[in-house]
Enzyme design. Structure first.
Site, PDB file in Angstrom:
ATOM      1  N   GLY A  10       0.744  -1.041  -0.097  1.00 54.03           N
ATOM      2  CA  GLY A  10       0.379  -0.003  -0.330  1.00 54.03           C
ATOM      3  C   GLY A  10       0.802   1.165  -0.156  1.00 54.03           C
ATOM      4  N   ASP A  35      -2.792 -12.493   5.600  1.00 54.91           N
ATOM      5  CA  ASP A  35      -3.777 -12.241   6.241  1.00 54.91           C
ATOM      6  C   ASP A  35      -3.997 -12.079   7.621  1.00 54.91           C
ATOM      7  OD1 ASP A  35      -6.976 -11.407   6.472  1.00 54.91           O
ATOM      8  OD2 ASP A  35      -6.914 -12.355   4.252  1.00 54.91           O
ATOM      9  N   ILE A  36      -3.940 -10.422   7.866  1.00 57.05           N
ATOM     10  CA  ILE A  36      -4.497 -10.437   9.246  1.00 57.05           C
ATOM     11  C   ILE A  36      -5.593 -11.126  10.008  1.00 57.05           C
ATOM     12  CG2 ILE A  36      -2.539  -8.641   8.946  1.00 57.05           C
ATOM     13  CD1 ILE A  36      -4.718  -6.647   8.886  1.00 57.05           C
ATOM     14  N   TYR A 126     -15.534   3.915   8.713  1.00 58.76           N
ATOM     15  CA  TYR A 126     -14.216   4.000   8.466  1.00 58.76           C
ATOM     16  C   TYR A 126     -13.617   4.149   9.634  1.00 58.76           C
ATOM     17  CZ  TYR A 126      -9.461   5.039   7.274  1.00 58.76           C
ATOM     18  OH  TYR A 126      -8.570   5.019   7.316  1.00 58.76           O
ATOM     19  N   LYS A 130     -11.627   2.357  13.024  1.00 60.17           N
ATOM     20  CA  LYS A 130     -10.259   2.830  13.431  1.00 60.17           C
ATOM     21  C   LYS A 130     -10.413   3.399  14.586  1.00 60.17           C
ATOM     22  CE  LYS A 130      -7.096   2.892  10.373  1.00 60.17           C
ATOM     23  NZ  LYS A 130      -6.823   1.946  10.428  1.00 60.17           N
TER      24      LYS A 130
HETATM   25  N1  LIG Z   1      -4.605   7.098   2.803  1.00 63.75           N
HETATM   26  C1  LIG Z   1      -4.997   7.796   3.788  1.00 63.75           C
HETATM   27  O1  LIG Z   1      -5.295   9.321   3.752  1.00 63.75           O
HETATM   28  C2  LIG Z   1      -4.443   8.027   5.255  1.00 63.75           C
HETATM   29  C3  LIG Z   1      -5.567   8.907   6.151  1.00 63.75           C
HETATM   30  C4  LIG Z   1      -5.544   8.102   7.781  1.00 63.75           C
HETATM   31  C5  LIG Z   1      -4.892   7.311   8.047  1.00 63.75           C
HETATM   32  N2  LIG Z   1      -4.175   6.255   6.456  1.00 63.75           N
HETATM   33  C6  LIG Z   1      -4.591   5.020   7.651  1.00 63.75           C
HETATM   34  O2  LIG Z   1      -2.827   4.929   6.777  1.00 63.75           O
HETATM   35  C7  LIG Z   1      -2.517   3.391   7.180  1.00 63.75           C
HETATM   36  C8  LIG Z   1      -2.181   2.634   5.769  1.00 63.75           C
HETATM   37  O3  LIG Z   1      -2.698   3.390   4.258  1.00 63.75           O
HETATM   38  P1  LIG Z   1      -2.886   3.430   2.727  1.00 63.75           P
HETATM   39  O4  LIG Z   1      -3.607   4.528   2.534  1.00 63.75           O
HETATM   40  O5  LIG Z   1      -1.438   4.011   2.801  1.00 63.75           O
HETATM   41  O6  LIG Z   1      -3.880   1.848   3.085  1.00 63.75           O
HETATM   42  P2  LIG Z   1      -3.470   1.723   1.542  1.00 63.75           P
HETATM   43  O7  LIG Z   1      -2.770   2.179  -0.131  1.00 63.75           O
HETATM   44  O8  LIG Z   1      -5.243   1.269   1.309  1.00 63.75           O
HETATM   45  O9  LIG Z   1      -2.776   0.010   1.124  1.00 63.75           O
HETATM   46  C9  LIG Z   1      -3.637  -0.836   2.557  1.00 63.75           C
HETATM   47  C10 LIG Z   1      -2.831  -1.777   2.634  1.00 63.75           C
HETATM   48  O10 LIG Z   1      -3.660  -3.163   3.304  1.00 63.75           O
HETATM   49  C11 LIG Z   1      -3.854  -3.998   2.609  1.00 63.75           C
HETATM   50  N3  LIG Z   1      -4.906  -5.428   3.254  1.00 63.75           N
HETATM   51  C12 LIG Z   1      -5.920  -5.328   2.972  1.00 63.75           C
HETATM   52  N4  LIG Z   1      -5.894  -5.923   3.782  1.00 63.75           N
HETATM   53  C13 LIG Z   1      -5.419  -7.169   3.871  1.00 63.75           C
HETATM   54  C14 LIG Z   1      -5.537  -8.045   4.815  1.00 63.75           C
HETATM   55  N5  LIG Z   1      -6.760  -8.564   4.907  1.00 63.75           N
HETATM   56  N6  LIG Z   1      -4.195  -8.638   5.133  1.00 63.75           N
HETATM   57  C15 LIG Z   1      -3.519  -8.183   5.534  1.00 63.75           C
HETATM   58  N7  LIG Z   1      -3.246  -6.731   4.611  1.00 63.75           N
HETATM   59  C16 LIG Z   1      -3.703  -6.295   3.353  1.00 63.75           C
HETATM   60  C17 LIG Z   1      -3.348  -4.028   1.044  1.00 63.75           C
HETATM   61  O11 LIG Z   1      -3.057  -5.405   0.607  1.00 63.75           O
HETATM   62  P3  LIG Z   1      -3.607  -5.072  -1.110  1.00 63.75           P
HETATM   63  O12 LIG Z   1      -2.517  -4.338  -1.555  1.00 63.75           O
HETATM   64  O13 LIG Z   1      -3.175  -7.186  -1.123  1.00 63.75           O
HETATM   65  O14 LIG Z   1      -5.094  -5.328  -1.439  1.00 63.75           O
HETATM   66  C18 LIG Z   1      -2.882  -2.919   0.977  1.00 63.75           C
HETATM   67  O15 LIG Z   1      -1.155  -3.076   1.347  1.00 63.75           O
HETATM   68  C19 LIG Z   1      -4.097   2.489   7.284  1.00 63.75           C
HETATM   69  O16 LIG Z   1      -4.111   2.609   8.711  1.00 63.75           O
HETATM   70  C20 LIG Z   1      -5.080   3.938   7.344  1.00 63.75           C
HETATM   71  O17 LIG Z   1      -6.229   3.670   7.397  1.00 63.75           O
HETATM   72  C21 LIG Z   1      -4.677   6.708   5.477  1.00 63.75           C
END
Ligand SMILES: NC(=O)c1ccc[n+]([C@@H]2O[C@H](COP(=O)([O-])OP(=O)(O)OC[C@H]3O[C@@H](n4cnc5c(N)ncnc54)[C@H](OP(=O)(O)O)[C@@H]3O)[C@@H](O)[C@H]2O)c1
Length: 292
Positions: A10, A35-36, A126, A130
């Site tokens: 991600g 898979d978590i 969501y 969280k």
């Molecule tokens: N994006 C934002 O602006 C934002 C803002 C605030 C907080 N956050 C938090 O920051 C963190 C990272 O966000 P991100 O935007 O980098 O996320 P992202 O790009 O959507 O990536 C999510 C990752 O989680 C993996 N994943 C999903 N389900 C899974 C499972 N059951 N077991 C193992 N791995 C799994 C995905 O794998 P696959 O590629 O195989 O699907 C991917 O590698 C998250 O906790 C999110 O809530 C994000």
């Protein structure tokens, strides 16, 4: 130090993998490998690798899809975090868990930010998952760091910066809200900040966002101006936008705990945004052209 990163395909996880690999031994199982949601798998992989720290960047992050796919969101975001926290506690491994600005309702007047000890009151499913994920960590392990961040962008994964560039390159109109405020934050900088917290052996909840703030419209305009792109922009309010999941209007987080401990390395959002666009702008424009 040995660090296991979940969600390394991600946006944040991939930058954590890149940055941590320069200093630490990194294990980055894919979703298929760990898979978590699956307790047995989590135990097996953590026991086999015995990391010192698990950094949980895995989550179901599609805010609107979480409204309808509630079971999946709950399983990944809450039960996944709980599995990791319990297994980490069992094997005396620290956990760094990533949470979100969306745990707050955003009802404070701008520019009042949210602090680490403000009460979460999520508006969306969501955000609820969280907020619950934080409890799942806190209730199951003492040696934890919870990072609340927001408005992330990076070179990998879907994000607002890529969306703006793609629309502009395709000559499409951008419809952007002018009344949601936050601090655009580079995933690379978050990864560096996590290292600082780990090296100082910190525990607790930390807000980690760039310094300064803007609204989404200003963010979009900044990206276009810096890259010399232009696009017609329709300015709308949050009320007019009305997406499936309710979002906070005020997404401002103060890095209060980082500052109290003199550990804040987060930079002004414009400085990081400029550096990011200087490094990756041409590549992102090229990729957007190729995709269209
Ligand atoms: N994006 C934002 O602006 C934002 C803002 C605030 C907080 N956050 C938090 O920051 C963190 C990272 O966000 P991100 O935007 O980098 O996320 P992202 O790009 O959507 O990536 C999510 C990752 O989680 C993996 N994943 C999903 N389900 C899974 C499972 N059951 N077991 C193992 N791995 C799994 C995905 O794998 P696959 O590629 O195989 O699907 C991917 O590698 C998250 O906790 C999110 O809530 C994000």
């Amino acid at each position: 130090m040995k660090v296991l990163i979940t969600g390394s395909t991600g946006m944040l996880g991939s930058d954590c993998k890149k940055v941590f690999s320069k200093k630490y031994e990194v294990i980055a199982p894919t979703r298929e490998e760990m898979d978590i949601r699956k307790w047995d798998k989590v135990i097996e992989v953590i026991q086999k690798n015995s990391p010192d720290v698990v950094v949980n960047c895995a989550a179901f992050t599609d805010v609107d899809a979480c409204e309808t796919e509630r079971k999946i969101a709950q399983k990944i975001n809450i039960e996944g975090a709980r599995n990791l926290a319990q297994v980490c506690a069992r094997f005396e491994c620290k956990i760094v868990h990533i949470s979100s600005d969306y745990v707050f309702d955003g009802k404070k007047p701008i520019p009042q930010p949210y602090f680490e000890d403000d009460e979460p009151n999520p508006l969306s499913f969501y955000g609820k998952t969280k907020a619950e994920s934080e409890k799942a960590v806190i209730n199951n392990i003492d040696d934890y760091i919870i990072i609340r961040t927001g408005w992330l962008y990076g070179i990998n994964g879907k994000n607002f910066v890529k969306w703006v560039i793609k629309k502009a390159v395709n000559g499409e109109k951008l419809t952007v809200v002018y009344d949601q405020y936050g601090s655009p934050t580079w995933t690379y900088r978050v990864a560096l900040q996590i290292i600082v917290l780990l090296e100082k052996k910190m525990t607790g909840i930390f807000h980690v966002t760039s310094e300064g703030y803007c609204n989404r419209l200003e963010w979009a305009e900044f990206i276009l101006n810096h890259l010399g792109l232009s696009a017609p922009i329709e300015k709308i309010s949050m009320k007019e936008w009305n997406p499936p999941a309710k979002r906070p209007v005020n997404c401002l987080l103060e890095n209060k705990e980082l500052k109290i401990h003199r550990l804040n390395i987060m930079r002004k959002w414009k400085e990081d945004m400029k550096e990011f666009l200087d490094i990756y702008g041409a590549r992102l424009i090229k990729e957007a052209k190729e995709e269209s």
